[in-house]
Design a protein around this motif. Structure first.
Motif, PDB file in Angstrom:
ATOM      1  N   ARG A  62       0.855  -1.150   0.074  1.00 40.35           N
ATOM      2  CA  ARG A  62       0.237   0.036  -0.033  1.00 40.35           C
ATOM      3  C   ARG A  62       0.915   1.259  -0.090  1.00 40.35           C
ATOM      4  N   ALA A  63       1.949   1.275   0.722  1.00 35.07           N
ATOM      5  CA  ALA A  63       2.933   2.283   0.870  1.00 35.07           C
ATOM      6  C   ALA A  63       3.318   2.638  -0.684  1.00 35.07           C
ATOM      7  N   GLN A  64       3.683   1.483  -1.300  1.00 34.68           N
ATOM      8  CA  GLN A  64       4.286   1.757  -2.771  1.00 34.68           C
ATOM      9  C   GLN A  64       3.103   2.263  -3.760  1.00 34.68           C
ATOM     10  N   ASP A  65       1.976   1.844  -3.430  1.00 31.83           N
ATOM     11  CA  ASP A  65       0.820   2.288  -4.476  1.00 31.83           C
ATOM     12  C   ASP A  65       0.759   3.910  -4.090  1.00 31.83           C
ATOM     13  N   ILE A  66       0.752   4.383  -2.891  1.00 33.29           N
ATOM     14  CA  ILE A  66       0.754   5.715  -2.750  1.00 33.29           C
ATOM     15  C   ILE A  66       1.688   6.502  -3.353  1.00 33.29           C
ATOM     16  N   PHE A  67       3.154   5.916  -3.097  1.00 30.34           N
ATOM     17  CA  PHE A  67       4.119   6.648  -3.482  1.00 30.34           C
ATOM     18  C   PHE A  67       4.187   6.551  -5.041  1.00 30.34           C
ATOM     19  N   ASP A  68       3.800   5.730  -5.712  1.00 35.84           N
ATOM     20  CA  ASP A  68       3.772   5.635  -7.128  1.00 35.84           C
ATOM     21  C   ASP A  68       3.011   6.698  -7.815  1.00 35.84           C
ATOM     22  N   ALA A  69       1.813   7.064  -7.187  1.00 34.66           N
ATOM     23  CA  ALA A  69       0.849   7.949  -7.554  1.00 34.66           C
ATOM     24  C   ALA A  69       1.492   9.366  -7.521  1.00 34.66           C
ATOM     25  N   TYR A  70       2.473   9.492  -6.713  1.00 34.24           N
ATOM     26  CA  TYR A  70       3.148  10.830  -6.635  1.00 34.24           C
ATOM     27  C   TYR A  70       4.721  11.171  -7.478  1.00 34.24           C
ATOM     28  N   LEU A  71       4.886   9.828  -7.812  1.00 34.13           N
ATOM     29  CA  LEU A  71       6.283   9.691  -8.432  1.00 34.13           C
ATOM     30  C   LEU A  71       6.645  10.609  -9.530  1.00 34.13           C
ATOM     31  N   PRO A  72       5.663  10.693 -10.425  1.00 31.38           N
ATOM     32  CA  PRO A  72       6.049  11.521 -11.528  1.00 31.38           C
ATOM     33  C   PRO A  72       6.099  12.983 -11.239  1.00 31.38           C
ATOM     34  N   LEU A  73       5.447  13.406 -10.251  1.00 33.22           N
ATOM     35  CA  LEU A  73       5.709  14.856  -9.868  1.00 33.22           C
ATOM     36  C   LEU A  73       7.012  14.904  -9.135  1.00 33.22           C
ATOM     37  N   ALA A  74       7.106  14.089  -8.178  1.00 35.59           N
ATOM     38  CA  ALA A  74       8.462  14.274  -7.525  1.00 35.59           C
ATOM     39  C   ALA A  74       9.844  14.019  -8.406  1.00 35.59           C
ATOM     40  N   ARG A  75       9.511  13.123  -9.246  1.00 36.72           N
ATOM     41  CA  ARG A  75      10.619  13.029 -10.445  1.00 36.72           C
ATOM     42  C   ARG A  75      10.897  14.296 -11.103  1.00 36.72           C
ATOM     43  N   PHE A  76       9.804  15.170 -11.343  1.00 32.35           N
ATOM     44  CA  PHE A  76       9.910  16.370 -12.191  1.00 32.35           C
ATOM     45  C   PHE A  76      10.558  17.330 -11.143  1.00 32.35           C
ATOM     46  N   GLU A  77      10.078  17.271  -9.777  1.00 29.03           N
ATOM     47  CA  GLU A  77      10.794  18.312  -8.976  1.00 29.03           C
ATOM     48  C   GLU A  77      11.994  18.027  -8.399  1.00 29.03           C
ATOM     49  N   GLN A  78      12.536  16.694  -8.928  1.00 30.64           N
ATOM     50  CA  GLN A  78      14.025  16.334  -8.536  1.00 30.64           C
ATOM     51  C   GLN A  78      15.224  16.827  -9.403  1.00 30.64           C
ATOM     52  N   GLN A  79      14.772  17.852 -10.565  1.00 29.91           N
ATOM     53  CA  GLN A  79      15.573  18.037 -11.534  1.00 29.91           C
ATOM     54  C   GLN A  79      16.686  19.042 -10.983  1.00 29.91           C
ATOM     55  N   PRO A  80      17.739  18.913 -11.143  1.00 31.48           N
ATOM     56  CA  PRO A  80      18.961  19.919 -10.257  1.00 31.48           C
ATOM     57  C   PRO A  80      18.874  21.263 -11.109  1.00 31.48           C
ATOM     58  N   GLY A  81      18.894  22.210 -10.306  1.00 27.52           N
ATOM     59  CA  GLY A  81      18.745  23.442 -10.749  1.00 27.52           C
ATOM     60  C   GLY A  81      17.422  24.057 -10.479  1.00 27.52           C
ATOM     61  N   LEU A  82      16.133  23.202 -10.839  1.00 22.83           N
ATOM     62  CA  LEU A  82      14.804  23.681 -11.124  1.00 22.83           C
ATOM     63  C   LEU A  82      13.938  23.124 -10.192  1.00 22.83           C
ATOM     64  N   GLY A  83      14.503  22.329  -9.421  1.00 22.62           N
ATOM     65  CA  GLY A  83      13.699  21.527  -8.209  1.00 22.62           C
ATOM     66  C   GLY A  83      12.987  22.735  -7.308  1.00 22.62           C
TER      67      GLY A  83
END
Length: 308
Positions: A238-259
Motif C-alpha cells: 500500500r505504501a508503494q501504491d501511494i508513492f507511485d501516484a506521486y512519483l511523476p511529480l516527485a521526479r519532475f521536482e528532482q531536476q537539478p537547478g530547477l527543483g
C-alpha cells in the motif's frame, strides 16, 4: 521544546523560505507554511537547509525566521540548518537558535574536505564549537557538497561524537549505505536516527532498508507521511501504491537547478505561500515547464481519486 534523539522518527519536512516578489521575507506565508506542514501530519520541521535558500539570508534574518517558526510550531520539534564556511558562524547561529528552543542543528561538510581524517576532524571541531550538549544532524549530500562520506567514516563519527544523533541520508545511490549502517548497529554499535532526502524519490526502498523516515521538502508532505506510516506498519504494498501516484511529480521536482522552482510553484498553487519567488540567484519555470507541472498535478488528482 523537545530535542531530537537517536529515536526520532517520521517526517521532518525541509521547509522553503517564503519571499515576496521584491525579495523580502514573507512572514505571513511563514506562519501559513508552518500550519500547513503540521496539518499534513509531519512530525517536525527542518528550516534553513539548502533548499531553504539559507545562504541567501543574513545571520539576523536566519535568527528571525527561526524565532517565528518556533513560536508558530508551539513546542513541536524544529531542526535548524547552521552550515557555514566557518566554524565561528556555525557556533554563533547554533547558540542563538538553541537558546530560542530549537530541537537540534544540521551541519553539512564544507566542500574542501577530501579525506576520511579531514571529515572526522571537521565534525570534532564542530562539536567543540557548538558544545557536546547540542544534538546535531550530519547532512550527507555528496551530490551538492562534493564530499563523499563512507559508512566507515560515518561510523567513526558516531562512535567519537555522541551528540551526532541523526543522519540526513542523501547519497545516490545510497541504499546499501543504509543497510551497512544498520548492520553495524545490529552488531553492537550505537543507534542513530536515519532520515532520507532526495525529494523522497527512493522513500519506499529506504524505509525497507531501515530508515526512520524522511527529511526532504517535496510539495506534498502527506505522501511522505502516509508512506512512512504504512511502511512502518509493514504494509509495503500500500505504501508503494501511494508513492507511485506521486512519483511523476516527485521526479519532475528532482531536476537539478530547477527543483526549488517546481516546489515553490506547487506550494503557491496549494495556497501555502503567496509567491513562488526566490532570492537571486534562482531559477524560474518557463511557460512549458509550468504547463508540464499543471498536467502532472491533474494526473495526480485523478490517480488519488482512483486509489481512495
Amino acid at each position: 521544546m523537545s530535542r531530537i534523539s537517536a529515536d526520532s522518527k517520521g517526517v521532518y519536512i525541509i521547509a522553503v523560505t517564503p519571499f515576496k516578489d521584491d525579495g523580502a521575507i514573507d512572514t505571513a506565508s511563514v506562519d501559513r507554511m508552518v500550519d500547513f506542514y503540521f496539518d499534513k501530519g509531519t512530525d517536525g520541521l527542518t528550516i534553513l537547509g539548502i533548499m531553504g535558500e539559507a545562504p541567501k539570508l543574513t545571520q539576523q534574518e536566519s535568527i528571525a525566521i527561526t524565532k517565528q517558526v518556533l513560536a508558530r510550531s508551539a513546542g513541536r520539534p524544529v531542526i535548524v540548518g547552521v552550515s557555514a564556511p566557518g566554524l565561528a558562524a556555525i557556533g554563533e547561529l547554533t547558540k542563538a537558535v538553541m537558546d530560542l528552543g530549537a530541537a537540534g542543528v544540521m551541519v553539512a561538510p564544507p566542500g574542501s574536505l577530501r579525506t576520511d581524517d579531514q571529515i572526522i576532524g571537521y565534525y570534532r571541531n564542530v562539536v567543540a564549537t557548538i558544545g557536546e550538549d547540542v544534538p546535531f544532524v550530519l547532512q550527507d549530500f555528496p551530490l551538492v557538497t562534493g564530499v563523499q562520506i563512507s559508512p566507515r567514516t560515518i561510523g567513526a563519527i558516531i562512535e567519537a561524537l555522541p551528540s551526532m544523533v541523526m543522519l540526513k541520508h542523501e547519497d545516490w545511490p545510497g541504499l546499501d549505505k543504509i543497510s551497512e549502517l544498520r548492520a553495524a548497529e545490529a552488531a553492537g554499535r550505537r543507534r542513530i536516527s536515519i532520515l532520507c532526502g532526495n525529494g523522497g524519490v527512493f522513500l519506499p526502498e529506504e524505509m525497507a532498508r531501515g530508515a526512520d523516515g524522511a527529511m526532504t521538502g517535496f510539495a506534498f508532505p502527506e505522501m511522505m507521511v502516509n508512506v512512512c506510516k504504512l511502511a512502518g506498519a509493514g504494509n509495503l504494498d500500500r505504501a508503494q501504491d501511494i508513492f507511485d501516484a506521486y512519483l511523476p511529480l516527485a521526479r519532475f521536482e528532482q531536476q537539478p537547478g530547477l527543483g526549488l522552482a517546481v516546489r515553490k510553484y506547487v506550494l503557491e498553487k496549494r495556497g501555502v505561500i503567496s509567491s513562488q519567488a526566490q532570492r537571486r540567484p534562482g531559477a524560474a519555470l518557463g511557460t512549458k515547464a509550468v504547463a508540464e507541472v499543471d498536467r502532472l498535478l491533474l494526473r495526480l488528482e485523478k490517480r488519488l481519486a482512483e486509489l481512495a
